[in-house]
Motif scaffolding. Structure first.
Motif, PDB file in Angstrom:
ATOM      1  N   GLU A 137      -7.728   8.086   4.939  1.00  0.00           N
ATOM      2  CA  GLU A 137      -6.467   8.749   4.195  1.00  0.00           C
ATOM      3  C   GLU A 137      -5.537   7.645   4.013  1.00  0.00           C
ATOM      4  O   GLU A 137      -4.981   7.310   3.088  1.00  0.00           O
ATOM      5  N   GLN A 138      -5.491   6.600   5.315  1.00  0.00           N
ATOM      6  CA  GLN A 138      -4.384   5.923   5.363  1.00  0.00           C
ATOM      7  C   GLN A 138      -4.871   4.749   4.338  1.00  0.00           C
ATOM      8  O   GLN A 138      -3.873   4.255   3.747  1.00  0.00           O
ATOM      9  N   LEU A 139      -6.084   4.056   4.077  1.00  0.00           N
ATOM     10  CA  LEU A 139      -6.351   3.529   2.891  1.00  0.00           C
ATOM     11  C   LEU A 139      -5.871   3.815   1.769  1.00  0.00           C
ATOM     12  O   LEU A 139      -5.494   2.966   0.965  1.00  0.00           O
ATOM     13  N   GLN A 140      -6.191   5.242   1.419  1.00  0.00           N
ATOM     14  CA  GLN A 140      -5.553   5.730   0.231  1.00  0.00           C
ATOM     15  C   GLN A 140      -4.301   5.462  -0.034  1.00  0.00           C
ATOM     16  O   GLN A 140      -3.659   5.188  -0.908  1.00  0.00           O
ATOM     17  N   ASN A 141      -3.543   5.773   1.161  1.00  0.00           N
ATOM     18  CA  ASN A 141      -2.183   5.694   1.173  1.00  0.00           C
ATOM     19  C   ASN A 141      -1.504   4.347   1.030  1.00  0.00           C
ATOM     20  O   ASN A 141      -0.811   4.069   0.207  1.00  0.00           O
ATOM     21  N   VAL A 142      -2.259   3.200   1.624  1.00  0.00           N
ATOM     22  CA  VAL A 142      -1.762   1.952   1.148  1.00  0.00           C
ATOM     23  C   VAL A 142      -1.951   1.663  -0.440  1.00  0.00           C
ATOM     24  O   VAL A 142      -1.060   0.957  -0.960  1.00  0.00           O
ATOM     25  N   LYS A 143      -3.231   1.902  -0.826  1.00  0.00           N
ATOM     26  CA  LYS A 143      -3.531   1.980  -2.252  1.00  0.00           C
ATOM     27  C   LYS A 143      -2.322   2.556  -3.367  1.00  0.00           C
ATOM     28  O   LYS A 143      -1.851   2.001  -4.223  1.00  0.00           O
ATOM     29  N   LYS A 144      -1.843   3.546  -2.725  1.00  0.00           N
ATOM     30  CA  LYS A 144      -0.848   4.452  -3.564  1.00  0.00           C
ATOM     31  C   LYS A 144       0.308   3.737  -3.399  1.00  0.00           C
ATOM     32  O   LYS A 144       1.187   3.694  -4.021  1.00  0.00           O
ATOM     33  N   GLY A 145       0.604   3.147  -2.294  1.00  0.00           N
ATOM     34  CA  GLY A 145       1.887   2.392  -1.916  1.00  0.00           C
ATOM     35  C   GLY A 145       1.863   1.203  -2.731  1.00  0.00           C
ATOM     36  O   GLY A 145       2.976   0.799  -3.370  1.00  0.00           O
ATOM     37  N   ILE A 146       0.670   0.499  -2.833  1.00  0.00           N
ATOM     38  CA  ILE A 146       0.603  -0.772  -3.874  1.00  0.00           C
ATOM     39  C   ILE A 146       0.949  -0.431  -5.199  1.00  0.00           C
ATOM     40  O   ILE A 146       1.868  -0.906  -5.967  1.00  0.00           O
ATOM     41  N   ALA A 147       0.414   0.767  -5.723  1.00  0.00           N
ATOM     42  CA  ALA A 147       0.736   1.267  -7.120  1.00  0.00           C
ATOM     43  C   ALA A 147       2.221   1.598  -7.294  1.00  0.00           C
ATOM     44  O   ALA A 147       2.650   1.436  -8.269  1.00  0.00           O
ATOM     45  N   GLU A 148       2.854   2.195  -6.509  1.00  0.00           N
ATOM     46  CA  GLU A 148       4.056   2.377  -6.389  1.00  0.00           C
ATOM     47  C   GLU A 148       4.889   1.107  -6.531  1.00  0.00           C
ATOM     48  O   GLU A 148       6.026   1.180  -7.452  1.00  0.00           O
ATOM     49  N   VAL A 149       4.725   0.236  -5.897  1.00  0.00           N
ATOM     50  CA  VAL A 149       5.381  -0.820  -6.032  1.00  0.00           C
ATOM     51  C   VAL A 149       5.261  -1.630  -7.291  1.00  0.00           C
ATOM     52  O   VAL A 149       6.115  -2.163  -7.866  1.00  0.00           O
ATOM     53  N   VAL A 150       3.903  -1.712  -7.763  1.00  0.00           N
ATOM     54  CA  VAL A 150       3.676  -2.215  -9.101  1.00  0.00           C
ATOM     55  C   VAL A 150       4.543  -1.498 -10.128  1.00  0.00           C
ATOM     56  O   VAL A 150       5.057  -2.027 -11.091  1.00  0.00           O
TER      57      VAL A 150
END
Lengths: 94, 244
Positions: free
Chosen positions: B38-51
């Motif tokens: 889940e946390q790995l997914q969260n990081v990916k989501k975080g990256i997408a939000e920043v982009v």
């Protein structure tokens, strides 16, 4: 001993370095108490630089826990306080 | 107690909360592994939000950059028409836009740094999740319940620390992204409403007055053109009529 630079990963460091880090750490705590953010940032940068230069970076797949954790210097004083106060700056486990 | 120990304690408290969730070692293993993914997914989501946030700021930058020559032109026009007050207002507006551009530049750099941190955090976490998965199977297959408990706690603590670290990075990136979005929305509104001048000159209607000025000079130009045409055409016509 193992030191984690938050946001950067873990390093294996010797006792001499731990001694120096502890000295700097006392000053970092004093700066936090005095709400002196520029000094705090400078000390944290210095600590991180020492760890990077003199420590040995640990591989990503190592599951050891750290003996010490150094917060990142780009945290604001407010963020540092939030981190220390356990107020869930690190997101809780829901 | 120093900062290093206090930060370690915060991270340990976080990990023990994670481990307290399950009494049974094998449940702890599976639960922990699930949380890691889940946390790995969260990081990916975080990256997408920043982009996404970064793209928005880049668009705003482009928009403001096209405003600059427009404001320059308006100032020139106003001055040519003897309206120094309007020229000043246009230049003040330009200065404000330039100031906003600088702020946007800094914000974009800030977001890039967050993105960088999340990307390296993701790489570290992925490495540890993979190591944990391997270790999980070994522990399940080879150790007695008591031994397994110790090893599970160790492995879960190690990865829990990385998760806490990544969690902080995600949280900070999210804070920064939200702040920027609020600010970006404010600039958007200002640009859309043409209200930038309210911040600088304290006078409204700059756009309208400048538009009127432009209109006025266009009218003057066309009038002059018409007069010119009439000067030759109409005068001839009059002469012809007189002859009859």
């Amino acid at each position: 001993m193992i030191v984690r630079l938050m946001g950067e990963g873990q390093y294996r460091v010797d006792d001499v370095l731990i001694g120096r880090l502890n000295e700097l750490d006392d000053r970092a705590q004093a700066a936090t108490d005095a709400e002196d953010e520029p000094t705090l940032d400078r000390i944290l940068d210095e600590m991180a630089a020492l760890v990077r230069e003199q420590g040995e970076a640990m591989p990503d797949d190592d599951l050891s826990t750290s003996d010490f954790v150094i917060p990142p210097s780009d945290l604001t004083l407010d963020e540092t306080k939030r981190l220390m106060s356990h107020e869930g700056f690190i997101p809780g486990i829901a | 107690m120093g900062l290093m120990s206090r930060t370690s304690n915060v991270v340990r408290a976080w990990i023990s909360k994670l481990l307290d969730r399950a009494e049974d070692p094998s449940v702890t293993l599976d639960y922990s592994y699930e949380r890691q993914r889940e946390q790995l997914q969260n990081v990916k989501k975080g990256i997408a939000e920043v982009v996404t946030a970064k793209k928005r700021l880049e668009l705003q930058t482009q928009k403001l950059e096209t405003e600059l020559p427009k404001l320059d032109g308006q100032a020139r026009q106003a001055l040519a028409a003897g309206r120094e007050d309007l020229a000043r207002a246009a230049l003040e507006r330009k200065a404000f836009a330039q100031q906003q551009l600088q702020g946007l530049d800094q914000q974009i750099t800030g977001l890039e740094q967050q993105q960088e941190k999340l990307i390296t955090g993701e790489k570290r976490l992925a490495g540890k999740v993979e190591a944990f998965r391997t270790q999980k199977e070994t522990i399940k297959a080879q150790y007695s319940a008591a031994e397994a408990q110790v090893r599970i706690t160790e492995a879960a603590s190690g990865i829990g620390e990385e998760m806490a670290d990544t969690g902080l990075a995600i949280e900070r990136a999210r804070d920064k992204t939200e702040q920027m979005q609020a600010r970006a929305a404010a600039v958007d509104e200002l640009v859309e409403a043409g209200a930038l001048e309210d911040y600088t000159s304290g006078e409204g209607h700059l756009d309208r007055e400048l538009a009127e000025l432009t209109q006025q000079s266009q009218v003057d130009e066309e009038l002059a053109k018409l007069k010119g045409e009439l000067g030759s055409g109409a005068a001839k016509k009059e002469l012809e009529e007189e002859k009859r």
